[in-house]
Motif scaffolding. Sequence first.
Motif, PDB file in Angstrom:
ATOM      1  N   THR A 218       0.829  -1.228  -0.309  1.00  0.00           N
ATOM      2  CA  THR A 218       0.028   0.049  -0.020  1.00  0.00           C
ATOM      3  C   THR A 218       0.962   1.299   0.166  1.00  0.00           C
ATOM      4  O   THR A 218       0.550   2.129  -0.906  1.00  0.00           O
ATOM      5  CB  THR A 218      -1.167  -0.178   1.291  1.00  0.00           C
ATOM      6  N   PRO A 219       1.866   1.531   1.133  1.00  0.00           N
ATOM      7  CA  PRO A 219       2.785   2.702   0.833  1.00  0.00           C
ATOM      8  C   PRO A 219       3.528   2.797  -0.497  1.00  0.00           C
ATOM      9  O   PRO A 219       4.137   3.768  -0.911  1.00  0.00           O
ATOM     10  CB  PRO A 219       3.577   2.609   2.214  1.00  0.00           C
ATOM     11  N   LEU A 220       3.980   1.353  -0.872  1.00  0.00           N
ATOM     12  CA  LEU A 220       4.971   1.355  -2.046  1.00  0.00           C
ATOM     13  C   LEU A 220       4.216   1.852  -3.254  1.00  0.00           C
ATOM     14  O   LEU A 220       4.614   2.468  -4.191  1.00  0.00           O
ATOM     15  CB  LEU A 220       5.358  -0.026  -2.316  1.00  0.00           C
ATOM     16  N   ASN A 221       2.882   1.804  -3.401  1.00  0.00           N
ATOM     17  CA  ASN A 221       2.057   2.224  -4.359  1.00  0.00           C
ATOM     18  C   ASN A 221       2.212   3.689  -4.312  1.00  0.00           C
ATOM     19  O   ASN A 221       2.294   4.286  -5.527  1.00  0.00           O
ATOM     20  CB  ASN A 221       0.603   1.701  -4.307  1.00  0.00           C
ATOM     21  N   SER A 222       2.186   4.437  -3.047  1.00  0.00           N
ATOM     22  CA  SER A 222       1.970   5.841  -3.580  1.00  0.00           C
ATOM     23  C   SER A 222       3.596   6.452  -3.589  1.00  0.00           C
ATOM     24  O   SER A 222       3.762   7.280  -4.569  1.00  0.00           O
ATOM     25  CB  SER A 222       1.671   6.530  -1.999  1.00  0.00           C
ATOM     26  N   SER A 540      -3.551  -6.902  -1.872  1.00  0.00           N
ATOM     27  CA  SER A 540      -3.430  -8.313  -1.505  1.00  0.00           C
ATOM     28  C   SER A 540      -2.889  -9.097  -2.767  1.00  0.00           C
ATOM     29  O   SER A 540      -3.273  -8.844  -3.930  1.00  0.00           O
ATOM     30  CB  SER A 540      -4.966  -8.769  -1.175  1.00  0.00           C
ATOM     31  N   VAL A 541      -2.074 -10.205  -2.426  1.00  0.00           N
ATOM     32  CA  VAL A 541      -1.909 -10.965  -3.506  1.00  0.00           C
ATOM     33  C   VAL A 541      -2.478 -12.580  -3.301  1.00  0.00           C
ATOM     34  O   VAL A 541      -1.690 -13.514  -3.822  1.00  0.00           O
ATOM     35  CB  VAL A 541      -0.200 -11.122  -3.545  1.00  0.00           C
ATOM     36  N   TYR A 557     -10.089  -5.316 -11.828  1.00  0.00           N
ATOM     37  CA  TYR A 557      -9.365  -4.988 -10.472  1.00  0.00           C
ATOM     38  C   TYR A 557      -7.857  -4.724 -10.815  1.00  0.00           C
ATOM     39  O   TYR A 557      -7.307  -5.207 -12.120  1.00  0.00           O
ATOM     40  CB  TYR A 557      -9.345  -6.124  -9.451  1.00  0.00           C
ATOM     41  N   LEU A 558      -7.078  -3.745 -10.018  1.00  0.00           N
ATOM     42  CA  LEU A 558      -5.867  -3.543 -10.316  1.00  0.00           C
ATOM     43  C   LEU A 558      -5.148  -3.725  -8.959  1.00  0.00           C
ATOM     44  O   LEU A 558      -5.632  -3.477  -7.720  1.00  0.00           O
ATOM     45  CB  LEU A 558      -5.556  -2.105 -10.555  1.00  0.00           C
ATOM     46  N   GLN A 559      -3.724  -4.605  -9.060  1.00  0.00           N
ATOM     47  CA  GLN A 559      -3.070  -4.754  -8.042  1.00  0.00           C
ATOM     48  C   GLN A 559      -2.178  -3.647  -7.703  1.00  0.00           C
ATOM     49  O   GLN A 559      -1.151  -2.876  -8.525  1.00  0.00           O
ATOM     50  CB  GLN A 559      -2.331  -5.967  -8.249  1.00  0.00           C
ATOM     51  N   LYS A 560      -2.054  -3.046  -6.405  1.00  0.00           N
ATOM     52  CA  LYS A 560      -1.171  -2.268  -6.145  1.00  0.00           C
ATOM     53  C   LYS A 560       0.189  -2.991  -5.627  1.00  0.00           C
ATOM     54  O   LYS A 560       0.457  -3.950  -5.317  1.00  0.00           O
ATOM     55  CB  LYS A 560      -1.612  -1.569  -4.841  1.00  0.00           C
TER      56      LYS A 560
END
Length: 581
Positions: A218-222, A540-541, A557-560
């Motif tokens: 989640t933070p890696l996405n940003s 989630s993976v 869906y898109l995976q972060k």
Amino acid sequence: MKKKIFRRYKYMSSALSDTSLLSAQLRLFTLMLCANIIKGGLYLYDAVINHANNGSGRAIRLMVSSALIILLLRKFPRIVPWGIHYAVIATIAHVYYRVFTPSVGPDIVAMQAIFMVILSSFFGLGKKWGTFYTLISAASVILVHYIPSKFAGLQPLPQNLSDLYISVNWLVILLSCFYFYGVLYENMRASKLLNVQLAEAADAKSNFLSTMSHELRTPLNSVIGIAGLLKSDYTNVQQREQLDVLKFSAESLLTLINNILDINKMQSGKLELESTSFSLELLLNGIAKGMEFNAQEKGLKFNLSVNNQIKGKNFISDPTRLSQVLYNLIGNAVKFTEHGEVTLSTEVEQSDASYITVRFNVTDTGIGISDDQLKLVFEPFQQATASTTRKFGGTGLGLAIVKQLVEMFGSQIWAESQLGKGTKFHFSIRLQLDKQKLPDTQGSAPEVAEISLSSLRILLAEDNMMNIYFMKQLFKRWNISADIAENGAEVLDLLATNDYDVVLMDMHMPVMDGVQATQEIRKLTNPLKATVYIIALTASVSDQVQKRVISAGMNDYLQKPFQLEELRIKLEQRLVTPEIT
């Protein structure tokens, strides 16, 4: 971790079994020896009262030897197997002595003795010795009819003593079965409990990894997203280089997370290959273009050689996992090569009307690997040497994943190397030809003008403040005016008063998560609102993500962390084909 748990399970199960078995063997043997003392006492009484001490010596020897062995066992319990051998052999001798004595013969006592041989040898010594001793003892009742030699001196006991003797034998047999029944079913219950604990531990590990993956991705996405946005804004070379380092570091951490999760999936058997039609030629060209840039940054030459029999054909397999294998191998080749070149080549080993067996070769002119180190490179968390890890970095997971993925394709990977000269990895995969689909166009597609997204009405459901900030900056760049909801309940409130073209729905939110919110949306009476297009955003993976998305009523869906272009393409598709729900 799973292997460690499994080893612990085997150790505990084996230790429990050994302890219980030894305890039962001691009880059984002690029981038989005590029974021998009682039976010796009966024979001694009969010899003194009825036979003028004839046979009393034999009875005394039986009693004394049994008592001495009991004392010896209490002192040295590990010699139980030898004691059981002694007891079984002595019992077999007694069987033959009775059977071959005309006045006694193969009576009920002889049958009881044979049954005790079977119990003692199988439960105490295993099936090999059990079979051996059983055959020898059982043969007595047959051999007596064909061997003329007979014994004398053993007199039948009086009826009252005989009944007592038989009762003692039945008691020994009963208690023997009781002891070993307890051992067998206690071990079965313990094994079942340990299996449950093992499954719970494996599930707990998977849930932990899935949760940690979500919290890290989640933070890696940003981080990755904002780095990408800033890089396109800055023209200063030094600032762009610093942003490249930031983005590269974040993506390296993401790769590590993905590798750990892949290893976990493989070990738990949850990773499965897909069957998708694809052009192998285009796949290889795409991989080559991406890796060529990495090679050129180090001053290396990158070569690609695609066999002519592959060109212009489509295959059915898993292009994603095949790409993962090749990216890992080529990435390692580039990493461990300081000068020279890296080559990806393909050869056709076999072909027929339906299948082609393709051999993939990744060759470099790097540092090489010694023969001893070559044996370890496919083990998880292993690298050739500690100095390799210090100099080049990495966790040693890549090749372990490659090996398991290649095995899932039904093949094996091989490595050949010489120190200081380079390394070659190669594997072969049998690919099914897709005869239904025409080959993909080989020429470059004409550039299409970027579609404006300013007319899209978007509702973003996201609770992470950094991701909200990143998405706001992204929407600002794309001239999109979006509303923000920090949980599922706010999504329903906003949807009640506004119309949207797309809802970007985070799966994990407080108050009401994305799945619950979607289910409530699909229940709305207004058909336009109930059928709004929902794209799940998830870090989630889990293998169940796609199933959860579909079952909840989401459309995509898109995976972060996701690439910016991935999201843009999906939004552009909503403008081009808004009727699809």
